[in-house]
Every structure is written in structure tokens, then in C-alpha cells.
Design a protein around this motif. Structure first.
Motif, PDB file in Angstrom:
ATOM      1  N   PRO A  80     -28.998  12.055  94.263  1.00 56.52           N
ATOM      2  CA  PRO A  80     -29.311  13.336  93.610  1.00 56.52           C
ATOM      3  C   PRO A  80     -28.246  13.784  92.621  1.00 56.52           C
ATOM      4  CG  PRO A  80     -29.795  13.449  95.957  1.00 56.52           C
ATOM      5  CD  PRO A  80     -29.063  12.167  95.736  1.00 56.52           C
ATOM      6  N   LEU A  81     -26.970  13.661  93.004  1.00 58.40           N
ATOM      7  CA  LEU A  81     -25.893  14.046  92.088  1.00 58.40           C
ATOM      8  C   LEU A  81     -25.844  13.102  90.894  1.00 58.40           C
ATOM      9  CD1 LEU A  81     -23.540  15.911  91.460  1.00 58.40           C
ATOM     10  CD2 LEU A  81     -22.072  14.441  92.859  1.00 58.40           C
ATOM     11  N   SER A  82     -26.140  11.840  91.111  1.00 52.20           N
ATOM     12  CA  SER A  82     -26.163  10.875  90.017  1.00 52.20           C
ATOM     13  C   SER A  82     -27.213  11.246  88.979  1.00 52.20           C
ATOM     14  CB  SER A  82     -26.439   9.472  90.565  1.00 52.20           C
ATOM     15  OG  SER A  82     -26.677   8.559  89.520  1.00 52.20           O
ATOM     16  N   VAL A  83     -28.406  11.597  89.436  1.00 55.52           N
ATOM     17  CA  VAL A  83     -29.484  11.976  88.511  1.00 55.52           C
ATOM     18  C   VAL A  83     -29.115  13.241  87.746  1.00 55.52           C
ATOM     19  CG1 VAL A  83     -31.887  12.722  88.363  1.00 55.52           C
ATOM     20  CG2 VAL A  83     -31.252  10.861  89.900  1.00 55.52           C
ATOM     21  N   ALA A  84     -28.573  14.223  88.462  1.00 50.06           N
ATOM     22  CA  ALA A  84     -28.198  15.480  87.809  1.00 50.06           C
ATOM     23  C   ALA A  84     -27.108  15.262  86.771  1.00 50.06           C
ATOM     24  CB  ALA A  84     -27.741  16.496  88.846  1.00 50.06           C
ATOM     25  N   SER A  85     -26.131  14.420  87.086  1.00 49.80           N
ATOM     26  CA  SER A  85     -24.963  14.259  86.225  1.00 49.80           C
ATOM     27  C   SER A  85     -25.210  13.366  85.026  1.00 49.80           C
ATOM     28  CB  SER A  85     -23.790  13.689  87.037  1.00 49.80           C
ATOM     29  OG  SER A  85     -23.458  14.543  88.108  1.00 49.80           O
ATOM     30  N   THR A  86     -26.117  12.411  85.155  1.00 46.56           N
ATOM     31  CA  THR A  86     -26.302  11.443  84.076  1.00 46.56           C
ATOM     32  C   THR A  86     -27.623  11.595  83.334  1.00 46.56           C
ATOM     33  OG1 THR A  86     -27.251   9.806  85.596  1.00 46.56           O
ATOM     34  CG2 THR A  86     -24.865   9.750  85.265  1.00 46.56           C
ATOM     35  N   VAL A  87     -28.566  12.359  83.881  1.00 46.11           N
ATOM     36  CA  VAL A  87     -29.876  12.514  83.234  1.00 46.11           C
ATOM     37  C   VAL A  87     -30.187  13.986  82.960  1.00 46.11           C
ATOM     38  CG1 VAL A  87     -32.343  12.036  83.366  1.00 46.11           C
ATOM     39  CG2 VAL A  87     -30.720  10.438  84.386  1.00 46.11           C
TER      40      VAL A  87
END
Length: 645
Positions: A181-188
Motif C-alpha cells: 500500500p505504501l509503495s503504491v501511494a509513494s510511487t503512483v
């Protein structure tokens, strides 16, 4: 997905500059990852190192800009400054030494345990400050479950974990706070928020409002139709129902009130239209990107699948407000509305970035974040050379877009990081399998019963929670049980997304309706129940695409077209029944007939036994009933004219 409402993280006083720099730097980190700039500099690092830096900056901004009561303040006290510095410092240390933490998390030396407590407690406190107690309490319940799962009765029994083992897992494992979830928020998602900010700062927000006014403002019920269209435009970009209401509602709600709509209906129309923007292509909200990662499919697939259900949703609202206007004899608002030709002449360039976004996504299969970044750059360049309503964008607008995008992202980062705690607890204890088993057993082997229970759980869990948090929670808890029952995974996740979003308009905690009620002065509960009536289709259509994925563009092209066309007719027939008017006021038996024929037409042929025959009966019967009402209205009008003469 820009939040155009006033940003609670922006503070006055000496901390203002620091907060703005941190916010802009957070977005720069995301852009650097999307462009793969480190590789051009000869650097290589784990994605979790980027995530640690982004999380550290976001939580620091929250500690500096939001008090422990969740209020905006002029300057942070010393203890919050210390908290911000400590948390940001810890996350920077984790980022630099992440490979060490991957190993040390298993041996758990004392200093690693201490740092893990700082990470977990910092995230949940930042979450509480920004979102309130609802989501905070849910996260805490899961945290407690992680410690006592071995004592919970079956079927929810989980594996025993110590405090040290759980905290280090949650803080540093790639399946928890620093996870998907944090990956999606931070990179997309941050990139799409940047795109939205650039769009609004270059005048795109005003263009889409003017476009809606020019399209439908001069028609009967035009004020409400403006609300529906402008909220669909804004909602797809902002991804937040509440901020959408606060933004477009300032214009549309006074228009509807002047036109003659009741205050509860005006608020409900704005709330329902704003909520639908979160699953309206082409951008949708943060949940769409999270769904793509959960299902490990392309974002383009999510966009295509969401198209027909979203159109059915907005067709139902549009037809409903039109019939309400005819029934209540609501006239066109006497305002100086823009002309279509003039709006397009001045603002055609705002459509170019969206066309570029779609071409990159579907024609060249460029990933979503790079497509959005290219669209944002195109939007800024066009805004610099092409003014709208006499205002030309400036370079400073681009710089400020980075800052406001960062400020608008901090709450989302805190939410998805905290949602990672839920996923981490379920993974570490095996609780995810336990919840799936419990829901399947509760459904008793009946898919419809499981869906009904799952839908209710989605609405209850979603009450008072932001979009991203709702979806991550439901995707971890409810969706696996529906998939286990044999449902197409994409349909299962769309199902929980729809019902999770419906918590925004479903009493007693209907955040979008409460936001609208503050603008109308009406009762929030009355507005909520009116919104449930207006948004009825969102409670029905998810069941349909679970039983027949043709409405999600899955299947043979002919079947998809037929299912979509009959669904549109079915939605119109049921909407006539809900309003009780088509050309003439309808008696209860006639309304009942419209409802029965509407449901017969709405269900796809492969969703129920004898579906094709039932569809044909619904289409023919519905067409006949519409013709009868039309002829009866003409006969009544002719009789009135004859008597008058």
C-alpha cells in the motif's frame, strides 16, 4: 487526485517554510523513482529505502502541522518538533541501513526493537491526528489481535507472537508498513495527485465546471445536472468524496437551491455524484491503483472494468434528477451561463493531457505513473502558452504544484502505512485465512448470502474512514472470502470497493452527506437517506457483476454489449419507479410494474436461469409501459387544451 480543500498540514509561523520544503521534497523523491534517476547516477537501492524516506517526511509534516487534537495551529510546540525530527531521523537511518534491518529484524537486537516501536507508534499517532479515532481504533484492534491471536476462539485463532517479534515485523518487513500500500501511494498515487494539482492550478478545474454548465445548464433541472457532471469530472481527478463536495458543492448547491430543489435533495445529489467519482475512469481514486497491485494486473484493466458500472451509476443519478425536475416543475436557473463554443475555444487544451494519458496507457502500454507524469508536464507546458479566461499559468504554478501535491499526500501516506499494519498482522498471525474461513462459514455455502454479509461488513467497516484505508482493509478481510467462493478476483475486489465507497453516503456515518449538509443547512441524516435513494444502483450493480462479469468487460464482445445495453434500460426503468414519474405521476401499481420490468431487464442473461427470456420480457414490457405513459400524457395534454378552448 488533488485535494483542493484547505490543507490542514499547512501551518503558519516559522514552520511554514520547513513544511513546504519537506512536502515538495517528498514529491521530488517520487518523481525521481518514476524517472529512475538513481540508475542514471550510478546508484541502486531498494524501493523500501524510498518508502522509508517518504514515510519519514509525511509523518514529520503531520507532527509539525497538526496538533495532538487534530487541529491546525500557527506553530508546533517543542515536543512535536522533537517528535518530527526523531521520526524523520529514524526513517532516514532505516533507509540508509535497510539491508542491515532486513537481517537484524530476525535476531532483534535491543536498538532495533526500540526503533521498531518508534516507527509503529509514530505511524499510528500520525494517523490519529489526521483521520480521527475511527481508523485509529480499528488499527489498534488489529494490533491487539496480533498479540493475543493464539487466545482467540476458533475459527479466528492465529499464531502466537511476542511484542518484540510483532513490532519488528510491522516496522521493517516488506509485507507491512513498508509494503505494497505504501509503495503504491509513494510511487503512483502521489504522481496522480501532482497531475491533479497542475490541472487545477492551470485553470482546468474552472474549465470542467464551465463545461458542465455549458452542456446541461440551460436544460430543465440543469442545476442538478451541472452538479452530476462537474462532480464526476472532479471526483475522478481528486479521488476524495468529501473534498469533492467541499469544492464543487460551493457552486452547485446554491444553484440547485435557487432552482427549487429541496435542501436535502440538493445535498444528496452533490454527495452521491461526488462519491461516484472515486470509481469513474479514466483516473479514479487511489483505490484503483491499490487494486491493480493487490490483483497483480495492469491499471488499464481496472479502468476498462470500471467503465460500465460507473456509467450505470451516473446514468441513474442523471435520469433521476431529470425526472425530479419534471415532476416538481423545476425551471432553468436564470444565470449567465457560458456557451459551449466559447468554453471549448478557450479551454480545448485541457483535454490534451487526458488524451495523452489514455494513449500512453492503452496504445503504448506505458505504466500509470509515467503516463500521469507525462500528462502533468504536458498540462503545465500548455498552460504556460495558452491562457484560460485571461489567466496564463506561470512557472511558479509548477513549483507550487509540487508543494501542494506533497501537502495533499501526507494523509494518504499515513493511512496506507497504517493499513499496512493490518496486512502485516494478518500475514504474521495467519489471521487472514481465519477471517476468510469465518466469512465463508457464515455465508453457509450460499454465494448470495456471503455477498450480502460481505456488503454489510464493507459498509460498516468503511464508515468514517478515508477511501484508501477502506479499500485496503476490505481487500485484506472481505475480498479473499468472496474469491474463495469461486468469484472472479476482479469482480470480488470491485464489489468491496463499491460497498466500501457507499459508506460515504450510507447513514449513520455518511461523511459526504455530512459535508454536503454543512453547505445546505439541512439535516445530515435526512440528506443521507435521500442519498441512499439517489445512489440505489450502487447497492445493486455489484451483485450483478459478481454473478455476471460481462458488466466488467469480461467475456465475449456480443455478450458484453447486450448486457450493457439492457442494464442501461433496466436502470432507467427502475429509476422511473423510484421517482414515481414519467410524463405523468405514476400510481403505486404502475411504479411496481416499472420496478419489476426494470429488474428483469437489468440482470445480465447469464446471471440467472432463463436470463435471456427474462431480459426479452423486461425489454418488451418496459418499452410498452413507456409508450403507454407517453400516449397517456399526450392524451391528457390534448384534453386540457380542448377544455381550455
Amino acid at each position: 487526485m488533488a485535494d483542493t480543500s484547505e490543507n490542514k498540514t499547512e501551518v503558519k509561523g516559522w514552520a511554514t517554510g520547513i513544511v513546504r520544503v519537506l512536502a515538495g521534497f517528498m514529491v521530488l523523491l517520487s518523481v525521481s523513482w518514476v524517472l529512475d534517476l538513481p540508475s542514471y547516477l550510478g546508484l541502486a537501492y531498494y524501493q523500501q529505502q524510498l518508502l522509508a524516506l517518504v514515510l519519514g517526511l509525511a509523518v514529520a509534516i503531520i507532527f509539525l502541522g497538526t496538533s495532538y487534537r487534530g487541529e491546525r495551529r500557527t506553530a508546533p510546540p517543542l515536543y512535536d518538533v522533537v517528535a518530527a525530527v526523531v521520526f524523520a531521523g529514524v526513517m532516514a537511518y532505516v533507509a540508509v541501513n535497510y539491508t542491515y534491518f532486513l537481517v537484524a529484524a530476525s535476531t532483534r537486537p535491543p536498538h532495533v526493537i526500540l526503533l521498531s516501536w518508534i516507527v509503529v507508534l509514530g505511524v499510528v499517532e500520525a494517523l490519529r491526528r489526521r483521520t480521527g479515532w475511527m481508523l485509529f481504533c480499528i488499527i489498534m484492534v488489529f494490533g491487539i489481535y496480533g498479540l493475543v491471536a493464539h487466545l482467540v476462539p476458533a475459527p479466528l485463532t492465529g499464531r502466537h507472537l511476542s511484542v518484540e517479534a510483532l513490532s519488528t515485523y510491522l516496522a521493517f518487513d516488506t509485507s507491512s508498513i513498508l509494503g505494497m500500500p505504501l509503495s503504491v501511494a509513494s510511487t503512483v498515487v502521489i504522481i496522480f495527485i501532482l497531475f491533479g494539482e497542475v490541472l487545477f492550478r492551470t485553470g482546468g478545474g474552472q474549465f470542467f465546471t464551465d463545461l458542465a454548465m455549458a452542456l446541461v445548464g440551460r436544460r430543465r433541472g440543469g442545476a442538478a445536472k451541472i452538479a452530476v457532471l462537474s462532480s464526476a469530472f472532479f471526483g475522478s481527478i481528486s479521488g476524495s468524496a468529501v473534498s469533492n463536495v467541499a469544492t464543487t458543492g460551493l457552486v452547485t448547491i446554491p444553484l440547485m437551491r435557487r432552482a427549487g430543489y429541496k435542501s436535502t435533495d440538493a445535498g444528496a445529489i452533490e454527495a452521491v455524484a461526488s462519491t461516484g467519482g472515486q470509481f469513474m475512469p479514466p483516473i479514479m481514486g487511489a483505490a484503483a491503483f491499490l487494486m491493480a497491485e493487490f490483483l497483480n494486473i495492469d491499471y488499464q484493466t481496472i479502468v476498462v472494468a470500471a467503465l460500465v458500472p460507473a456509467l450505470l451509476y451516473y446514468i441513474a443519478i442523471f435520469v433521476q434528477v431529470h425526472l425530479m425536475a419534471e415532476r416538481d416543475n423545476i425551471e432553468v436557473v436564470d444565470t449567465d451561463l457560458p456557451r459551449m463554443g466559447e468554453v471549448f475555444r478557450q479551454g480545448w487544451h485541457f483535454l490534451v493531457p487526458f488524451a495523452l494519458l489514455l494513449v500512453l496507457l492503452f496504445q503504448f502500454n506505458v505504466n500509470a505513473e509515467r503516463s500521469a507524469l507525462a500528462a502533468a508536464l504536458a498540462m503545465l507546458l500548455l498552460g504556460l502558452v495558452k491562457p484560460y479566461q485571461g489567466r496564463r499559468a506561470r512557472v511558479s504554478d509548477g513549483v507550487n504544484s509540487f508543494i501542494t501535491a506533497g501537502l495533499g499526500s501526507v494523509e494518504l501516506v499515513a493511512i496506507v502505512a497504517a493499513a499496512g499494519i493490518v496486512i502485516g498482522v494478518l500475514n504474521a498471525t495467519g489471521g487472514g485465512f481465519a477471517v476468510t474461513l469465518a466469512l465463508v462459514q457464515l455465508g453457509g455455502g450460499n454465494l448470495f448470502a456471503l455477498l450480502a454479509i460481505g456488503g454489510l461488513v464493507c459498509i460498516v467497516l468503511g464508515m468514517g474512514m478515508p477511501t484508501a484505508g477502506v479499500y485496503v482493509l476490505l481487500a485484506a478481510l472481505v475480498a479473499p472470502a468472496i474469491v474463495q467462493a469461486g468469484v472472479e478476483p476482479l469482480a470480488a475486489h470491485m464489489f468491496v470497493l463499491y460497498f466500501g465507497m457507499m459508506s460515504m453516503i450510507t447513514p449513520p456515518i455518511a461523511l459526504a452527506c455530512f459535508a454536503a449538509a454543512t453547505l445546505t443547512g439541512a439535516s445530515a441524516m435526512a440528506t443521507g437517506w435521500s442519498a441512499v435513494r439517489l445512489g440505489w444502483v450502487a447497492y445493486i450493480v455489484p451483485f450483478l457483476f459478481v454473478f455476471s462479469p460481462t458488466l466488467l468487460m469480461i467475456g465475449e464482445p456480443a455478450a458484453i454489449v447486450i448486457a450493457s445495453v439492457t442494464a442501461v434500460l433496466g436502470v432507467c426503468l427502475i429509476t422511473i419507479s423510484v421517482v414515481g414519474f414519467y410524463r405523468i405521476r405514476l400510481s403505486p401499481p404502475v411504479r411496481g410494474a416499472f420496478a419489476v420490468l426494470g429488474f428483469a431487464t437489468l440482470f445480465p442473461a447469464d446471471a440467472i436461469p432463463f436470463g435471456a427470456f427474462i431480459d426479452i420480457c423486461g425489454v418488451l414490457g418496459g418499452g410498452l409501459l413507456l409508450a403507454v405513459c407517453h400516449l397517456w400524457q399526450r392524451k391528457s395534454a390534448a384534453a386540457i387544451i380542448h377544455n381550455a378552448s
